[in-house]
Design a protein around this motif. Structure first.
Motif, PDB file in Angstrom:
ATOM      1  N   HIS A 111      40.406  37.380  42.816  1.00  0.00           N
ATOM      2  CA  HIS A 111      39.879  37.568  41.469  1.00  0.00           C
ATOM      3  C   HIS A 111      38.351  37.518  41.463  1.00  0.00           C
ATOM      4  O   HIS A 111      37.693  38.347  40.806  1.00  0.00           O
ATOM      5  CB  HIS A 111      40.438  36.500  40.527  1.00  0.00           C
ATOM      6  N   SER A 143      46.543  42.229  36.466  1.00  0.00           N
ATOM      7  CA  SER A 143      45.880  41.440  35.419  1.00  0.00           C
ATOM      8  C   SER A 143      44.413  41.833  35.281  1.00  0.00           C
ATOM      9  O   SER A 143      43.855  41.799  34.178  1.00  0.00           O
ATOM     10  CB  SER A 143      46.019  39.939  35.714  1.00  0.00           C
ATOM     11  N   GLN A 144      43.776  42.219  36.391  1.00  0.00           N
ATOM     12  CA  GLN A 144      42.390  42.676  36.314  1.00  0.00           C
ATOM     13  C   GLN A 144      42.301  43.991  35.524  1.00  0.00           C
ATOM     14  O   GLN A 144      41.390  44.186  34.713  1.00  0.00           O
ATOM     15  CB  GLN A 144      41.809  42.856  37.713  1.00  0.00           C
ATOM     16  N   LYS A 146      44.372  44.966  33.186  1.00  0.00           N
ATOM     17  CA  LYS A 146      44.584  44.626  31.772  1.00  0.00           C
ATOM     18  C   LYS A 146      43.343  43.969  31.175  1.00  0.00           C
ATOM     19  O   LYS A 146      43.011  44.205  30.010  1.00  0.00           O
ATOM     20  CB  LYS A 146      45.789  43.694  31.649  1.00  0.00           C
ATOM     21  N   PHE A 147      42.651  43.135  31.967  1.00  0.00           N
ATOM     22  CA  PHE A 147      41.436  42.483  31.491  1.00  0.00           C
ATOM     23  C   PHE A 147      40.391  43.516  31.065  1.00  0.00           C
ATOM     24  O   PHE A 147      39.617  43.295  30.133  1.00  0.00           O
ATOM     25  CB  PHE A 147      40.874  41.580  32.593  1.00  0.00           C
ATOM     26  N   HIS A 148      40.401  44.645  31.767  1.00  0.00           N
ATOM     27  CA  HIS A 148      39.462  45.723  31.436  1.00  0.00           C
ATOM     28  C   HIS A 148      40.086  46.738  30.471  1.00  0.00           C
ATOM     29  O   HIS A 148      39.578  47.861  30.325  1.00  0.00           O
ATOM     30  CB  HIS A 148      39.008  46.432  32.712  1.00  0.00           C
TER      31      HIS A 148
END
Length: 422
Positions: A111, A143-144, A146-148
């Motif tokens: 991460h 998840s990265q 989705k974070f963006h």
């Protein structure tokens, strides 16, 4: 190497093995009668070096003796304890010492690296991984995305084996690059696949990415201490790994991170920061703005767990004494012997998923047991074999060259024969 299917041959190879003495420096689990088990599971958790307890005890004694002043007065001063491990770890992953930092755990480091090296734009936002990447990599990357605010169904590209095959072809990887080069922001590949045991050609992957100006990183969870990735020379942007598998540092122990020298002195690169990443010359001034250490240490967040570092130091000391090139040479012979003995079974229900070419694998062979279920694996376990079962029908066998022997491999095959014919 010419192999012979006899116990006498295995024992002779062990007597001739210049690394054979390292076996006695590890604790092996024992059965109810006190006999050592056949431990072939270093790809999940490495065995404990016998000297590790002394390394940990030294830290406990220094803590008791010095309290906070152990940071400077301990036998291995805590302020620089992680720095002392950079050089031996660099030998294992093929880097410069300043490109290595021992910190956190693998997925945390992944991460942190993606904060710095995944820089999506409106047009270049996709990430390419192998389809059967270790689940934690998939979770982290998803998840990265989705974070963006990127839908993983839109942002994730999978490098898949062809229909009816188990291994990924590099020409298919290159076709994906050709197809998506204008959309790809990051390629993140596991160096050695946890399931199949396939070791990818990292140099070929990195070169193709560099030709298209695509950032490339590697997960060395099953590579560090197993194959030589030569991260500096191939120009990988970053890599992450754990140390509790082939590097024998202890369950859940601290991980490692590589950042190529072309990035480590940048003061503008995005990163999540913490005080231990601050330049150590002014770290304790406390009231100045963040000034990153001009090495991979600049990605650290907090001071490292000293007791965990002790286990890592213990194992790396053994790796230094053995020499990684020597370990790799033995690994090829040991895994080749395992492959030979499996073929000697002449059992059509058994197939090897892992590449036959020694340069395309580490020390793990993934054995597919057709028409078998977990009961076969449980029989092996009852006979003192410690290995790893992966659904639906694969047994992963990993003779680690630092402590496994040719006799271990031979005895495993004998137990497998018994279980197949019970």
């Amino acid at each position: 190497m010419q192999y012979i299917n006899t116990k006498a041959f295995a024992e002779q190879q062990d007597r001739n093995d210049p690394l054979n003495s390292f076996r006695d420096q590890f604790h092996f689990p024992v059965d109810q009668k006190g006999n050592p088990k056949i431990y072939l599971c270093g790809n999940s958790l490495g065995l404990q070096p016998k000297q590790t307890s002394a390394y940990v005890q030294q830290e406990l004694e220094d803590w008791a003796k010095f309290g906070v002043e152990g940071h400077t007065d301990a036998q291995s001063p805590w302020l620089t304890s992680h720095e002392d491990l950079a050089k031996p770890m660099a030998e294992i992953i093929g880097s410069q010492p300043e490109e290595v930092v021992i910190m956190n755990t693998l997925t945390v480091n992944l991460h942190l690296m993606m904060v710095s090296f995944y820089k999506p734009t409106n047009t270049k936002f996709k990430i390419l991984i192998e389809s059967d990447a270790f689940p934690s990599d998939k979770y982290a990357i998803g998840s990265q995305l989705k974070f963006h605010n990127i839908d993983p169904k839109e942002g994730l590209i999978l490098w898949k084996p062809r229909k009816g095959e188990h291994l990924c072809r590099h020409e298919d990887f290159e076709s994906l690059i050709d197809l998506h080069k204008d959309e790809l922001s990051l390629v993140m590949i596991g160096s050695t696949n946890y399931y199949s045991g396939q070791a990818f050609d990292l140099e070929r992957i990195a070169k193709r990415c560099q030709e298209e100006n695509i950032t490339v990183g590697f997960d060395l969870a099953h590579g560090a201490g197993n194959i030589q990735p030569n991260l500096h020379d191939i120009g990988a942007d970053f890599a992450v790994w754990c140390t509790y598998k082939y590097l024998n540092s202890g369950p859940g122990s601290i991980g490692g991170c590589f950042v190529h020298e072309k990035h480590i002195k940048s003061t503008t690169i995005d990163r999540f920061v913490g005080w231990w990443g601050h330049n150590k010359d002014s770290r304790f001034n406390m009231r100045v703005g963040f000034d990153p250490t001009p090495t991979a240490d600049g990605w650290q967040l907090s001071n490292p767990p000293i007791l965990s570092l002790a286990g890592t130091r213990s194992s790396l000391d053994l790796f230094e004494k053995a020499g990684f090139d020597n370990l790799r040479e033995k690994s090829i012979k040991l895994t080749g012997f395992l492959e030979f003995l499996i073929d000697e079974l002449k059992d059509s229900s058994i197939s090897i998923l892992t590449p036959r070419n020694a340069s395309e694998r580490g020390c793990q062979l993934s054995i597919q047991m057709k028409n078998a279920d977990r009961s076969l694996f449980e029989k092996l376990t009852a006979k003192g074999v410690v290995a790893d079962w992966r659904e639906p029908d694969v047994i992963r066998i990993a003779p680690a060259p630092l402590y496994n022997s040719f006799t271990d491999v031979y005895e495993f095959i004998q137990q497998l024969k018994h279980c197949l014919h019970d």
